[in-house]
Design a protein around this motif. Sequence first.
Motif, PDB file in Angstrom:
ATOM      1  N   SER A   1       0.801  -1.220   0.000  1.00  0.00           N
ATOM      2  CA  SER A   1       0.000   0.000   0.000  1.00  0.00           C
ATOM      3  C   SER A   1       0.831   1.266   0.000  1.00  0.00           C
ATOM      4  N   ALA A   2       2.055   1.209   0.577  1.00  0.00           N
ATOM      5  CA  ALA A   2       2.846   2.435   0.700  1.00  0.00           C
ATOM      6  C   ALA A   2       4.329   2.103   0.829  1.00  0.00           C
ATOM      7  N   VAL A   3       5.149   3.049   0.406  1.00  0.00           N
ATOM      8  CA  VAL A   3       6.596   2.957   0.587  1.00  0.00           C
ATOM      9  C   VAL A   3       7.029   4.120   1.473  1.00  0.00           C
ATOM     10  N   LEU A   4       7.749   3.793   2.544  1.00  0.00           N
ATOM     11  CA  LEU A   4       8.161   4.753   3.558  1.00  0.00           C
ATOM     12  C   LEU A   4       9.657   5.008   3.397  1.00  0.00           C
ATOM     13  N   TRP A   5      10.007   6.251   3.137  1.00  0.00           N
ATOM     14  CA  TRP A   5      11.386   6.617   2.832  1.00  0.00           C
ATOM     15  C   TRP A   5      12.072   7.321   3.997  1.00  0.00           C
ATOM     16  N   ASP A   6      13.260   6.868   4.345  1.00  0.00           N
ATOM     17  CA  ASP A   6      14.159   7.696   5.137  1.00  0.00           C
ATOM     18  C   ASP A   6      14.653   8.834   4.239  1.00  0.00           C
ATOM     19  N   MET A   7      15.133   9.924   4.845  1.00  0.00           N
ATOM     20  CA  MET A   7      15.577  11.063   4.038  1.00  0.00           C
ATOM     21  C   MET A   7      17.100  11.141   3.928  1.00  0.00           C
ATOM     22  N   ASP A   8      17.769  11.502   5.036  1.00  0.00           N
ATOM     23  CA  ASP A   8      19.212  11.742   4.985  1.00  0.00           C
ATOM     24  C   ASP A   8      19.971  10.447   4.712  1.00  0.00           C
ATOM     25  N   GLY A   9      20.658  10.404   3.581  1.00  0.00           N
ATOM     26  CA  GLY A   9      21.452   9.240   3.223  1.00  0.00           C
ATOM     27  C   GLY A   9      20.709   8.225   2.379  1.00  0.00           C
TER      28      GLY A   9
ATOM     29  N   GLU B   1      14.184   8.957  -9.222  1.00  0.00           N
ATOM     30  CA  GLU B   1      13.536   8.212 -10.307  1.00  0.00           C
ATOM     31  C   GLU B   1      12.605   7.129  -9.759  1.00  0.00           C
ATOM     32  N   LEU B   2      13.053   6.415  -8.709  1.00  0.00           N
ATOM     33  CA  LEU B   2      12.193   5.392  -8.114  1.00  0.00           C
ATOM     34  C   LEU B   2      10.985   6.033  -7.452  1.00  0.00           C
ATOM     35  N   LEU B   3      11.197   7.136  -6.775  1.00  0.00           N
ATOM     36  CA  LEU B   3      10.088   7.847  -6.128  1.00  0.00           C
ATOM     37  C   LEU B   3       9.043   8.260  -7.160  1.00  0.00           C
ATOM     38  N   ALA B   4       9.496   8.798  -8.284  1.00  0.00           N
ATOM     39  CA  ALA B   4       8.568   9.215  -9.336  1.00  0.00           C
ATOM     40  C   ALA B   4       7.820   8.015  -9.911  1.00  0.00           C
ATOM     41  N   ASP B   5       8.504   6.877 -10.048  1.00  0.00           N
ATOM     42  CA  ASP B   5       7.858   5.685 -10.604  1.00  0.00           C
ATOM     43  C   ASP B   5       6.806   5.140  -9.648  1.00  0.00           C
ATOM     44  N   LEU B   6       7.089   5.196  -8.349  1.00  0.00           N
ATOM     45  CA  LEU B   6       6.092   4.778  -7.364  1.00  0.00           C
ATOM     46  C   LEU B   6       4.845   5.649  -7.445  1.00  0.00           C
ATOM     47  N   ARG B   7       5.035   6.950  -7.619  1.00  0.00           N
ATOM     48  CA  ARG B   7       3.899   7.860  -7.739  1.00  0.00           C
ATOM     49  C   ARG B   7       3.077   7.550  -8.995  1.00  0.00           C
TER      50      ARG B   7
ATOM     51  N   ALA C   1       2.790   4.743 -10.386  1.00  0.00           N
ATOM     52  CA  ALA C   1       2.127   3.459 -10.169  1.00  0.00           C
ATOM     53  C   ALA C   1       0.973   3.556  -9.173  1.00  0.00           C
ATOM     54  N   GLY C   2       0.774   4.734  -8.582  1.00  0.00           N
ATOM     55  CA  GLY C   2      -0.320   4.923  -7.635  1.00  0.00           C
ATOM     56  C   GLY C   2      -0.034   4.383  -6.251  1.00  0.00           C
ATOM     57  N   ILE C   3       1.252   4.165  -5.931  1.00  0.00           N
ATOM     58  CA  ILE C   3       1.632   3.673  -4.611  1.00  0.00           C
ATOM     59  C   ILE C   3       1.942   4.874  -3.718  1.00  0.00           C
TER      60      ILE C   3
ATOM     61  N   THR D   1      12.693  -0.052  -9.985  1.00  0.00           N
ATOM     62  CA  THR D   1      11.381   0.457 -10.365  1.00  0.00           C
ATOM     63  C   THR D   1      10.345   0.106  -9.303  1.00  0.00           C
ATOM     64  N   ALA D   2       9.158   0.674  -9.465  1.00  0.00           N
ATOM     65  CA  ALA D   2       8.054   0.335  -8.578  1.00  0.00           C
ATOM     66  C   ALA D   2       7.777  -1.165  -8.616  1.00  0.00           C
ATOM     67  N   ALA D   3       7.901  -1.759  -9.790  1.00  0.00           N
ATOM     68  CA  ALA D   3       7.666  -3.204  -9.920  1.00  0.00           C
ATOM     69  C   ALA D   3       8.648  -3.999  -9.072  1.00  0.00           C
ATOM     70  N   ASP D   4       9.891  -3.545  -8.976  1.00  0.00           N
ATOM     71  CA  ASP D   4      10.883  -4.230  -8.136  1.00  0.00           C
ATOM     72  C   ASP D   4      10.471  -4.185  -6.668  1.00  0.00           C
ATOM     73  N   VAL D   5       9.960  -3.041  -6.228  1.00  0.00           N
ATOM     74  CA  VAL D   5       9.559  -2.898  -4.832  1.00  0.00           C
ATOM     75  C   VAL D   5       8.337  -3.772  -4.539  1.00  0.00           C
ATOM     76  N   VAL D   6       7.391  -3.785  -5.470  1.00  0.00           N
ATOM     77  CA  VAL D   6       6.202  -4.636  -5.304  1.00  0.00           C
ATOM     78  C   VAL D   6       6.608  -6.100  -5.227  1.00  0.00           C
ATOM     79  N   SER D   7       7.528  -6.532  -6.094  1.00  0.00           N
ATOM     80  CA  SER D   7       7.984  -7.926  -6.099  1.00  0.00           C
ATOM     81  C   SER D   7       8.690  -8.285  -4.797  1.00  0.00           C
ATOM     82  N   PHE D   8       9.533  -7.353  -4.310  1.00  0.00           N
ATOM     83  CA  PHE D   8      10.213  -7.589  -3.036  1.00  0.00           C
ATOM     84  C   PHE D   8       9.200  -7.756  -1.906  1.00  0.00           C
ATOM     85  N   HIS D   9       8.220  -6.865  -1.858  1.00  0.00           N
ATOM     86  CA  HIS D   9       7.223  -6.918  -0.789  1.00  0.00           C
ATOM     87  C   HIS D   9       6.435  -8.226  -0.844  1.00  0.00           C
ATOM     88  N   ARG D  10       6.018  -8.623  -2.038  1.00  0.00           N
ATOM     89  CA  ARG D  10       5.250  -9.860  -2.188  1.00  0.00           C
ATOM     90  C   ARG D  10       6.074 -11.066  -1.720  1.00  0.00           C
ATOM     91  N   ALA D  11       7.336 -11.122  -2.136  1.00  0.00           N
ATOM     92  CA  ALA D  11       8.188 -12.245  -1.753  1.00  0.00           C
ATOM     93  C   ALA D  11       8.425 -12.274  -0.247  1.00  0.00           C
TER      94      ALA D  11
END
Length: 227
Positions: free
Chosen positions: A6-14, A95-101, A103-105, A208-218
């Motif tokens: 449903s969501a990706v939570l990002w740390d900022m610094d680093g 680029e990953l952040l933009a792809d997640l957006r 993708a509607g995540i 990409t967003a697809a990579d993050v979705v695949s990681f989460h599912r696995a």
Amino acid sequence: MSTPLSAVLWDMDGTLVDTEPYWMAAEGPLVESFGGTWSHEQALRLVGLGLDDAARIFQDAGVRMGVHDIVDHLTDDVMRQLGEKGVPFRPGARELLADLRRAGIRTALVTMSLSRMARRVVDLIEFEAFDLIVAGDEVTRPKPFPDPYLRACELLGITPGEAVAIEDSPNGLRSAVASGAAVIGVPHMVSLTGVGAHALWPTLEDRTAADVVSFHRAHRERTGDVA
């Protein structure tokens, strides 16, 4: 079927931006102004630590200022550097952040920096990057406690099992893992080996967003979390 992402939570610094050198450039002169010394190794131990906790370490190093004054001083210095040098995004992060957006995540920024600095960084991103920001001055217990990530999930109206967190520091990883999120570690200035990340990605470049979705599912299938 595993719990959906449903969501990706990002740390900022680093993680999102490479501001750790800015913090380090602010720390040394502060300690030296009170007659102390500050090493690179000491600076590395503060990576991912809550600002109030870091301020107490500076007090132990001889900085005769209050905790909040130290935090404000360092934040002002880093914001000055951001204004002069710009926001240095980590490779692949924007680029990953933009792809997640696309993708509607949904996305949230979960940082130990002060909210005014976090909002300054977000304002410099050329698209609407985050649904919400949880900053260090908005939680009672900082990373490595799970509170910042639990707060982000609460505000998003999701369970931690529906989230992926991306972190670059041991303290941040411990916070995210303790919250129950699936956690990707992206090492930057310190090693993350053995800290507990569910996956270590050397970089976010070409992810990409697809990579993050695949990681989460696995991850959810591996842990037996099925819907």
